[in-house]
Design a protein around this motif. Structure first.
Motif, PDB file in Angstrom:
ATOM      1  N   PRO A 102       0.830  -1.206   0.000  1.00 56.24           N
ATOM      2  CA  PRO A 102       0.000   0.000   0.000  1.00 56.24           C
ATOM      3  C   PRO A 102       0.865   1.257   0.000  1.00 56.24           C
ATOM      4  CG  PRO A 102       0.018  -0.974   2.172  1.00 56.24           C
ATOM      5  CD  PRO A 102       0.728  -1.930   1.253  1.00 56.24           C
ATOM      6  N   THR A 103       0.344   2.306  -0.583  1.00 57.28           N
ATOM      7  CA  THR A 103       1.037   3.580  -0.580  1.00 57.28           C
ATOM      8  C   THR A 103       0.807   4.287   0.751  1.00 57.28           C
ATOM      9  OG1 THR A 103       1.240   5.745  -1.627  1.00 57.28           O
ATOM     10  CG2 THR A 103      -0.916   4.710  -1.730  1.00 57.28           C
ATOM     11  N   ASP A 104       1.804   4.995   1.201  1.00 56.53           N
ATOM     12  CA  ASP A 104       1.692   5.730   2.456  1.00 56.53           C
ATOM     13  C   ASP A 104       0.979   7.070   2.271  1.00 56.53           C
ATOM     14  OD1 ASP A 104       2.225   5.756   5.264  1.00 56.53           O
ATOM     15  OD2 ASP A 104       3.768   7.273   4.887  1.00 56.53           O
ATOM     16  N   THR A 105       0.672   7.406   1.022  1.00 58.53           N
ATOM     17  CA  THR A 105       0.049   8.706   0.758  1.00 58.53           C
ATOM     18  C   THR A 105      -1.471   8.649   0.692  1.00 58.53           C
ATOM     19  OG1 THR A 105       0.250   8.408  -1.632  1.00 58.53           O
ATOM     20  CG2 THR A 105       2.084   9.503  -0.506  1.00 58.53           C
ATOM     21  N   LEU A 106      -2.062   7.486   0.864  1.00 60.59           N
ATOM     22  CA  LEU A 106      -3.510   7.342   0.812  1.00 60.59           C
ATOM     23  C   LEU A 106      -4.048   6.974   2.183  1.00 60.59           C
ATOM     24  CD1 LEU A 106      -6.174   7.055  -0.880  1.00 60.59           C
ATOM     25  CD2 LEU A 106      -5.614   4.621  -1.009  1.00 60.59           C
ATOM     26  N   ARG A 107      -5.084   7.677   2.612  1.00 62.89           N
ATOM     27  CA  ARG A 107      -5.781   7.374   3.869  1.00 62.89           C
ATOM     28  C   ARG A 107      -7.283   7.380   3.595  1.00 62.89           C
ATOM     29  NH1 ARG A 107      -1.026   7.044   4.954  1.00 62.89           N
ATOM     30  NH2 ARG A 107       0.068   7.921   6.711  1.00 62.89           N
TER      31      ARG A 107
END
Length: 127
Positions: free
Chosen positions: A61-66
């Motif tokens: 997973p990307t750390d830039t998506l929440r």
């Protein structure tokens, strides 16, 4: 541009595990399902939006998506999710800006913030 609808697309490592998490652990209602087999698509209601779990990905997973989900009661959500085995990253805390937030992670590690807007918070009032 006139947007008619929108959704977040999620490509999990294991679609069945993710459907179990979003459908049973979080208790999101199903909007629609499509396709067949283990990689079929499931679209969940997210309040004013949608989350589609479909396909498969081996990419971390990307750390830039929440995901940001507003709930009525963070303490009750914490209790329910703890009993359901959710990965709690941080229990409910009243933030300096007045919202109560807790953090969880889905089976792939995507971070989800659950937010409660207290009754006396300015977001509850319109000028």
């Amino acid at each position: 541009m006139h947007v008619l609808s929108s959704r977040v697309l999620l490509r999990p490592r294991d679609p069945e595990v993710s459907r179990e998490f979003y459908g049973r652990t979080l208790g999101l209602a199903v909007y629609r399902e499509f396709g067949t087999g283990p990689e079929r698509g499931t679209v969940y209601f997210l309040g004013g939006g949608f989350l589609e779990v479909s396909g498969r990905s081996d990419t971390p997973p990307t750390d830039t998506l929440r995901l940001w989900l507003q709930v009525a009661d963070c303490s009750a959500a914490h209790d329910e999710l703890s009993r359901g085995g959710a990965h709690i990253l941080r229990p409910p805390v009243k933030e300096p800006w007045g919202l109560i937030e807790m953090w969880i992670a889905d089976p792939d590690g995507h971070r989800i913030v659950l937010t409660e807007v207290p009754a006396d918070h300015p977001l509850r009032f319109r000028p």
